[in-house]
Design an enzyme around this catalytic site. Structure first.
Site, PDB file in Angstrom:
ATOM      1  N   GLY A   1      -5.149 -13.628 -10.983  1.00  0.00           N
ATOM      2  CA  GLY A   1      -5.811 -14.746 -11.659  1.00  0.00           C
ATOM      3  C   GLY A   1      -4.820 -15.545 -12.490  1.00  0.00           C
ATOM      4  O   GLY A   1      -3.634 -15.212 -12.568  1.00  0.00           O
TER       5      GLY A   1
ATOM      6  N   CYS B   1       0.831  -1.220   0.000  1.00  0.00           N
ATOM      7  CA  CYS B   1       0.000   0.000   0.000  1.00  0.00           C
ATOM      8  C   CYS B   1       0.851   1.249   0.000  1.00  0.00           C
ATOM      9  O   CYS B   1       1.986   1.255   0.453  1.00  0.00           O
ATOM     10  CB  CYS B   1      -0.937   0.039   1.183  1.00  0.00           C
ATOM     11  SG  CYS B   1      -0.777  -1.283   2.321  1.00  0.00           S
TER      12      CYS B   1
HETATM   13  C1  LIG Z   1     -10.619  -8.922  -4.836  1.00  0.00           C
HETATM   14  C2  LIG Z   1      -9.219  -9.031  -4.279  1.00  0.00           C
HETATM   15  C3  LIG Z   1      -8.907  -8.410  -3.062  1.00  0.00           C
HETATM   16  C4  LIG Z   1      -7.626  -8.488  -2.524  1.00  0.00           C
HETATM   17  N1  LIG Z   1      -7.360  -7.903  -1.310  1.00  0.00           N
HETATM   18  C5  LIG Z   1      -6.126  -8.057  -0.732  1.00  0.00           C
HETATM   19  C6  LIG Z   1      -5.852  -7.556   0.581  1.00  0.00           C
HETATM   20  O1  LIG Z   1      -6.736  -6.996   1.262  1.00  0.00           O
HETATM   21  N2  LIG Z   1      -4.597  -7.715   1.093  1.00  0.00           N
HETATM   22  C7  LIG Z   1      -3.607  -8.363   0.390  1.00  0.00           C
HETATM   23  O2  LIG Z   1      -2.510  -8.505   0.900  1.00  0.00           O
HETATM   24  N3  LIG Z   1      -3.843  -8.853  -0.849  1.00  0.00           N
HETATM   25  C8  LIG Z   1      -5.073  -8.735  -1.418  1.00  0.00           C
HETATM   26  N4  LIG Z   1      -5.318  -9.259  -2.675  1.00  0.00           N
HETATM   27  C9  LIG Z   1      -4.226  -9.954  -3.387  1.00  0.00           C
HETATM   28  C10 LIG Z   1      -4.320 -11.476  -3.215  1.00  0.00           C
HETATM   29  O3  LIG Z   1      -4.242 -11.846  -1.840  1.00  0.00           O
HETATM   30  C11 LIG Z   1      -3.209 -12.198  -4.006  1.00  0.00           C
HETATM   31  O4  LIG Z   1      -1.952 -11.787  -3.524  1.00  0.00           O
HETATM   32  C12 LIG Z   1      -3.256 -11.886  -5.501  1.00  0.00           C
HETATM   33  O5  LIG Z   1      -4.588 -11.735  -5.933  1.00  0.00           O
HETATM   34  C13 LIG Z   1      -2.559 -12.940  -6.362  1.00  0.00           C
HETATM   35  O6  LIG Z   1      -3.202 -14.197  -6.264  1.00  0.00           O
HETATM   36  P1  LIG Z   1      -4.303 -14.729  -7.320  1.00  0.00           P
HETATM   37  O7  LIG Z   1      -3.737 -14.558  -8.693  1.00  0.00           O
HETATM   38  O8  LIG Z   1      -4.511 -16.162  -6.931  1.00  0.00           O
HETATM   39  O9  LIG Z   1      -5.528 -13.895  -7.118  1.00  0.00           O
HETATM   40  C14 LIG Z   1      -6.608  -9.185  -3.233  1.00  0.00           C
HETATM   41  C15 LIG Z   1      -6.920  -9.796  -4.453  1.00  0.00           C
HETATM   42  C16 LIG Z   1      -8.206  -9.747  -4.981  1.00  0.00           C
HETATM   43  C17 LIG Z   1      -8.499 -10.439  -6.291  1.00  0.00           C
END
Ligand SMILES: Cc1cc2nc3c(=O)[nH]c(=O)nc-3n(C[C@H](O)[C@H](O)[C@H](O)COP(=O)(O)O)c2cc1C
Ligand SMILES: Cc1cc2nc3c(=O)[nH]c(=O)nc-3n(C[C@H](O)[C@H](O)[C@H](O)COP(=O)(O)OP(=O)(O)OC[C@H]3O[C@@H](n4cnc5c(N)ncnc54)[C@H](O)[C@@H]3O)c2cc1C
Ligand code: FES
Lengths: 304, 246
Positions: free
Chosen positions: A218, A131
Site C-alpha cells: 500500500g 515464496c
Molecule cells: C492481497 C494481496 C495478495 C497478493 N498476492 C500476490 C501473489 O499471489 N503473487 C505475487 O507475486 N504478489 C502478490 N501480492 C503482492 C503484489 O502483487 C504487489 O507486489 C505488492 O502488494 C506491492 O504493491 P502495492 O503496494 O501496490 O500493493 C499480493 C498483494 C496483496 C495486497
C-alpha cells in the site's frame, strides 16, 4: 495528444498501468465494474502446481497508509487455472495477460511455466521468487543471487515467452539478485513484492494475523519501492515493472522516472476498485501538466 | 456497473450504549437483497469498514454501528451534511424465498440490523416470522421497537437478565413454544454456532471476516465450506446451514 504507450519485451501496451498479482483475481470482479480492456495488461493471481487454500483467517490487518495480507497464495492450481479460469478471463479481457507463477521447489516452477507457456493469451510470465523453498528450510528463492538465478535458468529452458522475475524487498542486496537474474536469462525484473510486516492487537495482546506475519503493501511502501526500482535500474539493462504503493498517475510517472517501463498497482485496487481506470484516465492530464509528450521518453529519467 | 457512491449523512445519533444509527442519502441501485453491506472509507484509514444495511429505499440507506475501534469512533463524530465514500450492494444477502411460513429470525447485538429489512420482506411475502434478539444487558437494546412495530412476536434475551429472558438467544428459544421451520441469523460466531447446534431445521447464517476489499478481489476473507472455499464478502456473508464448516 500525449502518447501513453510503452514497449515491454515485444509487447506494446496502450499504457503502462497493470494491476498487480493477487489484487485483481482473474479480472472478473473488475470487469463487472468497468471495461478492463483499457488496462495495459494485468497480472493474475499467483499460481502454484497444486490447489492451495492458503493461510487461516484473519489474513488481513490494517496499517497506517497500508495493509498486511497473509492470503498465502490461495489458488486452484495450474491445471484448473488453465482449464477454468483462463477461458473465463478471455471473455472479459482481450489483451495479452501476465501469468504470475509461484513455486516451492524448482520442479514446481518449471512445471507451471512449461504448462502456462502453451497458453496463447499469456503474453508474459512473472515468476514470483518470494515464496519459501521447501528444500531449503523455508528460505525464499528470492533471498540469494544463486537461488534466484537457478530458478531463472531452469524456467528459461521451458518457455519462449518473456520471463520477468518478481523480487522480494526482504533482502540485504536486491541489486545483486536482479543482476544475477539478468545474467541467468531473465527478460525483465518485477519489483517489489510485499515487505514482511506484523501488527499486534493491544486488547488481546496477540498478533492480528493468524499466521502472525504477512506482506505489508500500500501507499506507505511507495518510497521504498521507488528507491529499489532506481537502484536496480542503475545495474541492469532489461526492463523493469515497478510496483509498491502506487496509487495515482503522478506515482506512475515517478516510478517510470526511477526506471520502470511498466507500473503495477496492487493494494490501491482493493480500497478503490476503480483505481486503475482512474489512474489511466488521469495520466494524459498529468503528462500534459508536466510537459511529457510520450511516456517512453521518461523511463529512467531520474538517472541522468 | 457503479458500486462506488458518495453518500451524505442525514442523521447520526446514539441509540444504545456505544451503538449509533446513521442515515445516509445516495444512490442505492446496487442493493437487491436484505443482508447486503456497505464498505465505508474513512479519512486517514487505509481499509474500508464493512457495515450491514438495516434498510434502504430509493433515496438512501440506514445502518447501525457499534463503536469498537478507531474507524467506528470516527464515524460516531461525523455530523449531518458530511459525505462518506462507500462501496454499495456488497454480498449475497438473505434469500427470503427459502423459508416456510414460520421463519425464526435471530439477531445478536449489532448482528440485528440486517435482519430488519429481512423481516420486513418476510412479512411482505406473507410469512409469519418470530424474532429473537440477544444483547448483553438492557442498556444495549436497540431496534427492538422497530421489529415490534411490524406486529410480529419479538423475544428479547439479555445475558444478565436485565431485560427479557435471562441468558442467550438459545435459552429464549428453549423457553419458547412458537413453531418454526427455518432459521435466519446474524450475530457473533459463538451465537451462530450455538444456534446451529440447538436447531434441527435448515437456515441461513450471516458471517463476519476481516476484509481487504469487500468485493471478492483479494481472497482475504476466504473460508472453508462443505462445497469448497467461499469469500465471505462476495459468496457470503450469508451461508446456508448445510455448507457451514465450524
Ligand atoms: C492481497 C494481496 C495478495 C497478493 N498476492 C500476490 C501473489 O499471489 N503473487 C505475487 O507475486 N504478489 C502478490 N501480492 C503482492 C503484489 O502483487 C504487489 O507486489 C505488492 O502488494 C506491492 O504493491 P502495492 O503496494 O501496490 O500493493 C499480493 C498483494 C496483496 C495486497
Ligand atoms: C459483512 C459485515 C457486516 C457488518 N455489519 C456490522 C453492522 O451492521 N454494525 C456493526 O456495528 N458492525 C458490523 N460489522 C463489524 C464492523 O465491520 C467492525 O466492527 C468494524 O470494521 C470495526 O472497525 P473499527 O475501525 O472501529 O475497529 P478496529 O478494531 O480499529 O478495526 C481495525 C481493522 O479490523 C477490522 N475489523 C475489526 N473488527 C471487525 C469485525 N468484527 N468484522 C470485520 N472486520 C473487523 C476493521 O474493519 C479494520 O480493518 C460487520 C462486519 C462484516 C464483515
Ligand atoms: S475481502 Fe477481499 S475477497 Fe473478500
Amino acid at each position: 495528444m500525449v502518447d501513453t504507450r510503452v514497449q515491454l519485451s515485444g509487447l506494446t501496451l496502450d499504457n503502462p498501468v497493470i494491476p498487480a498479482s493477487g489484487t485483481f483475481g482473474y479480472g472478473y470482479e473488475f470487469a463487472e465494474l468497468y471495461d478492463i480492456n483499457l488496462l495495459g495488461s494485468f497480472s493474475f493471481k499467483g499460481t502454484t502446481r497444486e490447489a492451495r487454500y492458503g493461510n487461516p483467517l484473519p489474513r488481513i490487518a490494517e496499517c497506517p497508509a497500508g495493509m498486511i495480507n497473509s492470503v498465502g497464495l490461495q489458488n486452484p492450481g495450474i491445471d484448473a487455472v488453465i482449464s477454468q479460469e483462463l477461458p473465463r478471463m478471455r471473455k472479459v479481457f482481450h489483451k495479452p495477460v501476465i501469468a504470475n507463477i509461484s513455486g516451492f521447489s524448482i520442479d514446481e516452477y518449471v512445471e507451471c511455466c512449461a504448462k502456462i507457456d502453451q497458453e496463447e493469451c499469456v503474453g508474459l510470465i512473472e515468476v514470483n521468487v518470494s515464496c519459501p523453498n521447501v528444500h531449503n528450510g523455508g528460505m525464499s528463492f528470492g533471498v540469494s543471487p544463486e537461488s534466484a538465478a537457478l530458478v531463472t535458468r531452469e524456467v528459461r529452458k521451458v518457455t519462449r515467452k518473456p520471463i520477468y522475475i518478481k523480487l522480494s524487498p526482504n533482502v540485504t542486496d536486491i541489486v545483486s539478485i536482479a543482476v544475477a537474474c539478468e545474467k541467468a536469462g531473465a527478460d525483465g525484473i518485477s519489483l517489489i513484492n510485499t515487505l514482511l510486516g506484523m501488527r499486534i492487537d493491544l486488547r488481546t495482546r496477540r498478533p492480528v494475523i493468524a499466521n502472525k506475519m504477512g506482506g505489508f503493501s500500500g501507499r506507505a511502501i511507495f518510497p521504498v519501492a521507488v528507491r529499489m526500482v532506481y537502484q536496480v535500474a542503475e545495474a541492469v539493462s532489461i526492463p523493469i515493472m515497478g510496483m509498491g504503493g502506487v496509487s495515482s498517475a503522478r506515482d506512475v510517472v515517478e516510478m517510470m522516472l526511477a526506471g520502470a517501463t511498466a507500473v503495477q498497482v496492487g493494494a490501491a485496487n482493493l480500497v478503490n476498485p476503480y483505481a486503475c481506470r482512474d489512474i489511466i484516465e488521469d495520466l494524459p492530464r498529468v503528462m500534459e501538466s508536466l510537459g511529457i509528450h510520450s511516456l517512453k521518453e521518461i523511463i529512467g529519467g531520474a538517472h541522468r | 456497473m457503479n458500486i462506488r457512491e458518495f453518500y451524505t449523512i442525514t442523521e447520526n445519533r446514539p441509540v444504545a450504549r456505544d451503538v449509533f444509527k446513521m442515515r445516509l442519502a445516495g444512490n442505492t441501485a446496487a442493493f437487491s437483497r436484505p443482508g447486503q453491506f456497505l464498505n465505508i472509507a474513512l479519512d486517514g484509514l487505509f481499509l474500508r469498514r464493512p457495515i450491514s444495511v438495516a434498510d434502504y429505499d430509493e433515496k438512501g440507506v440506514w445502518i447501525y454501528y457499534k463503536v469498537v475501534g478507531e474507524g467506528t469512533r470516527r464515524m460516531s463524530a461525523m455530523i449531518p451534511g458530511e459525505t462518506l465514500d462507500v462501496l454499495t450492494g456488497l454480498g449475497n444477502g438473505f434469500d427470503v424465498t427459502k423459508s416456510g411460513v414460520h421463519p425464526l429470525v435471530v439477531g445478536g447485538g449489532v448482528g440485528a440490523p440486517p435482519l430488519y429489512r429481512l423481516t420486513r420482506e418476510l412479512c411482505g411475502a406473507g410469512k409469519a416470522p418470530h424474532v429473537i434478539l440477544g444483547f448483553n444487558t438492557a442498556s444495549d437494546l436497540f431496534l427492538v421497537a422497530d421489529f415490534q412495530a411490524m406486529g410480529i412476536p419479538v423475544t428479547v434475551a439479555t445475558a444478565d437478565g436485565s431485560a427479557g429472558v435471562r441468558g442467550f438467544v438459545t435459552d429464549a428459544l428453549r423457553e419458547n413454544e412458537l413453531p418454526y421451520d427455518y432459521v435466519y441469523t446474524c450475530g457473533p460466531e459463538p451465537m451462530l454456532h450455538a444456534l446451529y447446534d440447538a436447531t434441527n431445521v435448515s437456515g441461513q447464517y450471516s458471517f463476519e471476516a476481516r476484509m481487504g476489499c469487500g468485493f471478492g478481489a483479494c481472497m482475504g476473507c476466504s473460508c472453508k465450506t462443505k462445497y469448497g472455499y467461499k469469500r465471505i464478502c462476495r459468496d457470503g456473508p450469508v451461508l446456508e446451514k448445510e455448507e457451514i464448516v465450524w
